[in-house]
Design an enzyme around this catalytic site. Structure first.
Site, short mmCIF file in Angstrom:
data_model
loop_
_atom_site.label_atom_id
_atom_site.label_comp_id
_atom_site.label_asym_id
_atom_site.label_seq_id
_atom_site.Cartn_x
_atom_site.Cartn_y
_atom_site.Cartn_z
N SER A 252 0.56 -1.55 0.03
CA SER A 252 -0.19 0.00 -0.29
C SER A 252 0.72 1.09 0.38
CB SER A 252 -0.87 -0.21 1.14
OG SER A 252 -1.86 0.53 1.31
N HIS A 394 -7.55 -5.87 -0.46
CA HIS A 394 -6.23 -5.10 -0.25
C HIS A 394 -5.35 -5.29 1.38
CE1 HIS A 394 -4.30 -1.28 -0.07
NE2 HIS A 394 -4.35 -1.76 1.26
C1 GTR Z 1 -5.14 3.80 1.22
C2 GTR Z 1 -5.32 5.55 -0.15
C3 GTR Z 1 -4.18 4.41 -0.50
C4 GTR Z 1 -3.71 3.51 0.39
C5 GTR Z 1 -4.08 2.69 1.69
C6 GTR Z 1 -3.16 2.59 2.68
O1 GTR Z 1 -6.22 5.06 2.31
O2 GTR Z 1 -5.87 5.92 -0.69
O3 GTR Z 1 -3.51 4.80 -1.39
O4 GTR Z 1 -1.98 4.27 0.54
O5 GTR Z 1 -4.21 4.22 1.93
O6 GTR Z 1 -1.22 2.74 3.16
O7 GTR Z 1 -3.55 1.35 3.41
#
Ligand code: GTR
Length: 414
Positions: A252, A394
């Site tokens: 991420s 995610h």
């Molecule tokens: C989210 C963001 C992403 C990603 C994520 C993370 O809120 O929109 O770009 O980086 O966080 O790091 O878990």
């Protein structure tokens, strides 16, 4: 009156940016032309031209317009705090303090390392973590950091401080024993030890040592990447680690940091981007899922102030994220996506690897070995750019790690 009017416009813009629905419809992805990796009409597309002219030019653009810079004039020294045999003698755990200093002031960053006992000089994965080194394993010997940390009810993190309650809460993301058994070491740093992840005007973490005038284009992402390079400085002088086989990995936002670490420090032998999405592996011009405007609004400290010029104007970017992927060439690069993580635009993540492949070809290497996004749970590791999209959301899972290891075995270990 005019003041009120301007204020109204500012608030309206902010609210409408927030309210703007993310696009998840492939049919609504705008037509776009990617900025070329080589200058149009340039006949000298050789490795030499790439390395001595074009790469530095593109790197400078990425740095000025997007990623910004980390600290430049700080000293680092290493303090080896603890070395212990763990996991029934199968591994060695080391804790090293990266002590950063300037003008009599110091700032400590905690580096945790696990190494397989049966190796004299191990290749190693280095990845930053979100909540603390002690969260990656239930090992009671891992020290707990004292830095600011985001509160998280689920992990019993309150008052922005980590405690014993959060030990081992992120084990599923870090299959330490599996990595060791595969013959790799694993090292990690809590990213907030380098720079706490909130918009603090770059006052805290390592920035407390940096002079105001040196903070002009400072960003959190470049500073996290800078921290990874300081860990690499340590690895290079520890004979139990193979400093020439250090893999930068991240999930991420920390996947964005790993990509930038690999771009800005070519000593990293391989890079892994897991679900890095917008500002990471995903092409910005697709405006699919998270967009430049949204990321710059919610996380103003991640990227350069210059990057805000491209809010809703992705077509004006003098590069796209394939340019970032191309910075890793000719080193192995792995890009991982997840099918339920549409916010990170899996297809856009694949495409930046695909379009970066032409730089690998300069080196007579295959970049991405397919021109179609591989099917779900069908990794392609044939070329120097590997890719998979797995089922699920995610996250960083054991499945992801299995593929990273297979890819590293093929392209790095031998
Ligand atoms: C989210 C963001 C992403 C990603 C994520 C993370 O809120 O929109 O770009 O980086 O966080 O790091 O878990």
């Amino acid at each position: 009156m005019q003041r009120f009017y301007l204020l109204f416009i500012a608030i309206f813009t902010l609210v409408s940016t927030h309210a703007q629905e993310a696009n998840y419809d492939e049919n609504l992805v705008p037509d776009f032309v990617l900025p070329p990796l080589f200058q149009v009409g340039n006949e000298k597309t050789t490795v030499d031209y790439w390395e001595s002219e074009r790469r530095p030019q593109l790197f400078e653009m990425l740095e000025n317009e997007m990623f910004g810079t980390g600290p430049s004039d700080l000293q680092t020294s290493f303090i080896l705090n603890k070395v212990e045999r763990v996991f029934e003698g199968k591994a060695l755990r080391k804790e090293v303090t990266l002590q950063i200093s300037k003008g009599g002031k110091t700032h400590d960053i905690g580096l945790l390392i696990y190494l397989p006992s049966d190796k004299s000089s191990a290749p190693l994965f280095l990845g930053l973590n979100f909540y603390g080194n002690h969260t990656i394993h239930s090992d009671p010997g891992i020290s707990i950091h004292h830095s600011w940390v985001a509160n998280k009810e689920e992990f019993e993190i309150h008052a922005n401080r980590a405690t014993e309650e959060s030990r081992g809460v992120r084990v599923h993301r870090w299959p330490v024993e599996m990595i060791l058994e595969a013959g790799y070491g694993l090292a990690t740093i809590y990213y907030g030890d380098i720079d706490p992840d909130f918009d603090d005007g770059f006052e805290n973490g390592v920035h407390a040592l940096v002079d105001e005038e040196d903070k002009v284009n400072t960003t959190s992402l470049a500073t996290w990447a800078w921290g990874m390079s300081r860990a690499l400085d340590y690895f290079e002088q520890d004979p139990s680690i193979d400093g020439e086989k250090v893999i930068a990995i991240g999930h991420s936002r920390l996947g964005k940091a790993a990509l930038w670490a690999g771009a800005s420090d070519q000593r990293f032998a391989m890079v892994v981007s897991n679900d890095s999405g917008c500002g990471g592996a995903a092409l910005s011009r697709r405006r699919f899922g998270e967009t430049v405007a949204r990321i710059n609004t919610v996380f103003p400290h991640w990227f350069s102030p210059n990057f805000k010029k491209y809010n809703d104007k992705e077509e004006d970017l003098p590069f796209d994220q394939h340019t970032l992927a191309a910075m890793i060439a000719p080193r192995p690069l792995y890009i991982a996506s997840a099918d339920e993580d549409q916010w990170a635009d899996p297809k856009g993540e694949f495409l930046s690897g695909y379009y970066a492949s032409e730089v690998y070809e300069l080196y007579d290497l295959t970049g991405m070995a397919t021109d179609e996004q591989p099917a779900i749970n069908t990794p392609n590791i044939e070329g120097k750019i590997g890719y998979h999209i797995r089922t699920g959301g995610h996250d960083l899972t054991q499945y992801d790690w299995e593929q990273f290891i297979a890819f590293a075995d093929k392209h790095l270990k031998e």
